[in-house]
Each structure stands twice: as structure tokens, then as C-alpha cells.
Design a protein around this motif. Sequence first.
Motif, mmCIF file in Angstrom:
data_model
loop_
_atom_site.group_PDB
_atom_site.id
_atom_site.type_symbol
_atom_site.label_atom_id
_atom_site.label_comp_id
_atom_site.label_asym_id
_atom_site.label_seq_id
_atom_site.Cartn_x
_atom_site.Cartn_y
_atom_site.Cartn_z
ATOM 1 N N SER A 75 -14.001 -11.037 -2.580
ATOM 2 C CA SER A 75 -13.222 -9.748 -3.045
ATOM 3 C C SER A 75 -12.501 -9.723 -4.290
ATOM 4 O O SER A 75 -12.284 -10.847 -5.007
ATOM 5 C CB SER A 75 -12.523 -9.341 -1.914
ATOM 6 O OG SER A 75 -11.267 -10.144 -1.855
ATOM 7 N N ASP A 76 -12.271 -8.594 -4.978
ATOM 8 C CA ASP A 76 -11.664 -8.668 -6.235
ATOM 9 C C ASP A 76 -10.064 -8.512 -6.011
ATOM 10 O O ASP A 76 -9.743 -7.481 -5.529
ATOM 11 C CB ASP A 76 -12.249 -7.068 -6.857
ATOM 12 C CG ASP A 76 -11.657 -7.175 -8.249
ATOM 13 O OD1 ASP A 76 -10.785 -8.100 -8.957
ATOM 14 O OD2 ASP A 76 -11.915 -6.181 -8.966
ATOM 15 N N ASN A 109 -1.547 -4.526 -12.685
ATOM 16 C CA ASN A 109 -1.680 -3.527 -13.979
ATOM 17 C C ASN A 109 -0.442 -2.965 -14.384
ATOM 18 O O ASN A 109 0.017 -2.027 -13.829
ATOM 19 C CB ASN A 109 -2.668 -2.685 -13.365
ATOM 20 C CG ASN A 109 -3.173 -1.837 -14.516
ATOM 21 O OD1 ASN A 109 -2.719 -1.827 -15.770
ATOM 22 N ND2 ASN A 109 -4.399 -0.734 -14.239
ATOM 23 N N SER A 166 -0.606 -4.099 -3.460
ATOM 24 C CA SER A 166 -1.408 -2.782 -3.396
ATOM 25 C C SER A 166 -0.359 -1.509 -3.759
ATOM 26 O O SER A 166 -0.744 -0.331 -3.598
ATOM 27 C CB SER A 166 -2.338 -2.490 -2.105
ATOM 28 O OG SER A 166 -3.083 -3.616 -2.160
ATOM 29 N N ASN A 183 -7.735 -7.555 -7.974
ATOM 30 C CA ASN A 183 -7.582 -6.337 -8.575
ATOM 31 C C ASN A 183 -7.027 -5.493 -7.711
ATOM 32 O O ASN A 183 -6.322 -4.525 -7.659
ATOM 33 C CB ASN A 183 -8.322 -5.821 -9.744
ATOM 34 C CG ASN A 183 -8.294 -6.740 -11.096
ATOM 35 O OD1 ASN A 183 -7.170 -6.408 -11.605
ATOM 36 N ND2 ASN A 183 -9.622 -7.247 -11.440
ATOM 37 N N GLN A 184 -7.630 -5.309 -6.437
ATOM 38 C CA GLN A 184 -7.875 -4.342 -5.510
ATOM 39 C C GLN A 184 -6.310 -4.365 -4.564
ATOM 40 O O GLN A 184 -6.236 -3.554 -3.895
ATOM 41 C CB GLN A 184 -9.040 -4.176 -4.596
ATOM 42 C CG GLN A 184 -10.231 -3.883 -5.576
ATOM 43 C CD GLN A 184 -11.556 -3.619 -4.644
ATOM 44 O OE1 GLN A 184 -11.488 -4.154 -3.668
ATOM 45 N NE2 GLN A 184 -12.683 -3.575 -5.372
ATOM 46 N N SER A 185 -5.774 -5.601 -4.775
ATOM 47 C CA SER A 185 -4.704 -5.709 -3.736
ATOM 48 C C SER A 185 -3.406 -6.188 -4.624
ATOM 49 O O SER A 185 -2.327 -6.269 -4.205
ATOM 50 C CB SER A 185 -5.060 -7.058 -2.942
ATOM 51 O OG SER A 185 -5.417 -8.159 -3.594
ATOM 52 N N ASP A 195 1.600 1.328 -5.184
ATOM 53 C CA ASP A 195 1.355 2.073 -6.534
ATOM 54 C C ASP A 195 2.698 2.670 -7.139
ATOM 55 O O ASP A 195 3.151 3.542 -6.600
ATOM 56 C CB ASP A 195 0.486 3.359 -5.997
ATOM 57 C CG ASP A 195 0.130 3.975 -7.489
ATOM 58 O OD1 ASP A 195 0.459 3.968 -8.435
ATOM 59 O OD2 ASP A 195 -0.798 5.010 -7.108
ATOM 60 N N TRP A 249 -2.596 -10.543 -11.456
ATOM 61 C CA TRP A 249 -3.637 -9.481 -11.452
ATOM 62 C C TRP A 249 -2.955 -7.947 -11.446
ATOM 63 O O TRP A 249 -3.673 -6.974 -11.357
ATOM 64 C CB TRP A 249 -4.483 -9.461 -9.979
ATOM 65 C CG TRP A 249 -5.206 -10.933 -10.008
ATOM 66 C CD1 TRP A 249 -4.879 -11.947 -9.449
ATOM 67 C CD2 TRP A 249 -6.446 -11.112 -10.475
ATOM 68 N NE1 TRP A 249 -5.674 -12.916 -9.581
ATOM 69 C CE2 TRP A 249 -6.859 -12.227 -10.299
ATOM 70 C CE3 TRP A 249 -7.283 -10.498 -11.354
ATOM 71 C CZ2 TRP A 249 -7.912 -13.032 -10.643
ATOM 72 C CZ3 TRP A 249 -8.594 -10.853 -11.720
ATOM 73 C CH2 TRP A 249 -8.869 -12.118 -11.242
ATOM 74 N N SER A 280 0.743 -1.036 0.227
ATOM 75 C CA SER A 280 -0.137 0.136 0.039
ATOM 76 C C SER A 280 1.003 1.264 -0.061
ATOM 77 O O SER A 280 0.369 2.433 0.346
ATOM 78 C CB SER A 280 -1.043 0.076 1.202
ATOM 79 O OG SER A 280 -1.791 -1.231 1.185
ATOM 80 N N GLN A 317 -7.427 -12.457 -2.726
ATOM 81 C CA GLN A 317 -8.614 -12.181 -2.218
ATOM 82 C C GLN A 317 -8.469 -11.790 -0.637
ATOM 83 O O GLN A 317 -8.069 -12.583 0.130
ATOM 84 C CB GLN A 317 -9.679 -13.308 -2.376
ATOM 85 C CG GLN A 317 -10.037 -13.642 -3.965
ATOM 86 C CD GLN A 317 -11.210 -14.623 -3.767
ATOM 87 O OE1 GLN A 317 -11.064 -15.665 -3.209
ATOM 88 N NE2 GLN A 317 -12.214 -14.252 -4.697
ATOM 89 N N GLY A 339 -2.009 -9.844 -6.637
ATOM 90 C CA GLY A 339 -3.331 -9.479 -5.843
ATOM 91 C C GLY A 339 -3.708 -10.866 -5.459
ATOM 92 O O GLY A 339 -3.494 -11.963 -5.829
#
Length: 360
Positions: free
Chosen positions: A229-230, A257, A202, A232-234, A204, A255, A182, A224, A222
Motif C-alpha cells: 500500500s502507499d 504533505n 490520515s 502517502n494515503q495514511s 486533514d 510522508w 482520519s 503501509q 504515513g
Amino acid sequence: LQGDWSSDVCSSDLDAAKSQIQDAETQTKLAQQSQIIDQFNTAVANLESGTLTSRFNGVYELQIIMRHSRSEQPEIIQVISNFIRIESQQAKGLRRAGHGGIKPSEDVQAALTLLANRNTSYDGGATIDLHGANLDGSQLANAKLARADLNDIHLYEANLTGADLSHSELAHADLRGSYLDSAKLVSADLTRADLSSASLHSTDLTMAIMIRTNLRSAQLNGYQVRAMSDPNQSAAILVNAYMPFANLEDADVSWVNFYGAFLGGARLVDTTASYAHFMNAHLGARRVWEQYQVDCGIPPADLAGADLEEANFNGANLDNVDLTHASYRSADLVHARRKYVAVGSALCSDQDLRVIDPNV
């Protein structure tokens, strides 16, 4: 006439009273400033002391000054940064001797906490300079280190969870096994930094400069967080990241990006990249043309043994990429570009890679 004379007297008395008040306020401010200067000098003297307790007290005294006199914060940032660089060097011998579990001393950790938790609104343009500091195992969760000079820093197994490192300079930094979950590393310079076995869930890394960055066995994937849960969000975000010759061998980037990222020459051998997003990413060969006054080349990314199941390569550049030994079951390669491109006779240096435009 009597009334006019009385009015003039009252006005004169009022002016005198105002002047006395202003003088008193000026004297008070001068006394306060003198007290702050004394406190500051005492704190600096304590930082230079040979005892741990005195140095710890020096950090605490500067923290109090910074809290009550915001105008002193820029200078305190410089003093504390210099203190950390000097004091942290004492652990270098132990580190090189192979002693495990090294952490910053209590005074250095206290100084780091002061910088990490400060109110950045009062920085006054001052930037943190911790280049070359030995801060292995330090606790810097949620630290405010944006635009900091952290070149050549040692942060082995440091806790940087949630830290703001946007636009920071981390070239040649030792971040092996560090925890950067994060964290914000937007536009950070990680040229030749070592993030092997680091945790980057997570994280950035949008537009980060990652020339020859070592991410071997790093965890960017990523997962769950809870049922349904998605993932992609982690997963880490590497949108438009510049990663020529980056090493992602044995890393998990499922996962993740990579939209628009430049991965020419990157090593993704045995990388787990299932469900990764490579839309508009550049993994193909690249020649640096004459407008850069060099004739060097960037080979295609090496995907030997990579797991690309369900990965999305829509719009990606895969010129010269060899997928023979990669597993790409159900991967979306329909709209990816794949053709042969001749490259230069020599590999591009770090300096060459810094001046080329990856989008040309």
C-alpha cells in the motif's frame, strides 16, 4: 333553479367541512406543540437534577424531542452545550489532583453522543459551544463538530477518530495523547493547542491555523496499511497550513504533505521527516514589513538532528535555514531557494502572526 339552489347548498356544506377540518388540524398542532413544550421543560428540569439517573433521562428526552420535532434542534443544541460545559467542570478538581483515567460521567458522555450524531441539516445556524469544557477521555469518534467553539477545551486522550472539526476553534485546547486519525481539521484554528503525543494518521489539516501549536512526539506519519500500500494515503495532510513557531520536535512526519505550508520559526529538532513533501513550503526566515505596522521577525525553521531522507523541497523557501546538523541524504534540494535574509529585532507575537500574509 332547483339545480342552482342544490349546488349552492352543497358548496356551503363543503366549505363548512373544510373549515372544521382546518380547525381540527390547528387544535391538533397546538396540542402537539403544548406537549412538546411540556416534554422540553421536563427534560430541562431533569438536566438540572442532582441525580445522575435524572440527568441521563433528561438527555434521552431531549434526544426524542429532537428526533420528532426538528424545529427544536437549534435550541436543544444550546441547552445540551451549556449542560456539558457546566457538568464537565466537576471533574476539574480530580484532574488537577492528578487522578488518572478520568472520563466524562455517563450523562455528559450521553449528551456528547447526542451532539456528535445529530443530523446537521436541522441545526438552523446553531453552533456547538463547548469552550473550556473538561472532556478528557471522551468518546467522540466520527463526531460532527464543524465550526464548534472548542477553545480552551480539555480532550486529553480523547477518541476523535474520523471526527469533523473543520473550521472549528481549538485555540489553547488540550489534545495531548488524543486520537485524531482520519479527522477533518480543515481551516481549524489550533493556535497554541497542545497535541503532543497525539495520533494524527490520515488527518486533514489543510489550511489549518497552527500558530505555536505543540506537536511534540506526535505521530503524523504515513505507513503501509497493508502490503504494497502507499504510505502517502495514511499520512497527515498539511497543505497550506499556517504553522509559525509550531513545535514538531521528536514528531514523526514521514510522508506528510506540507505543500505550501508556512513553517517559519517551526521547531523540527530530531523530527523524522523522511519522504515528507515540502514542495513550495516556507521554512526560511521572514521579516514582517512596515505595512503591518510592526517590525518583528520570524527566524528560519530549526532542523537540527532532523531526518530528511528522500524529502522533497522542490520550490521550498529555505532562507537562512541551517542544514548542517540535519540528515538529508537523497533529499531533493535542487530547486529550493536558499539565501540570507535580515529579520526584525524582535519575535512576532501571536497577534502579529494573525495579520501578516505568509505569502508576501
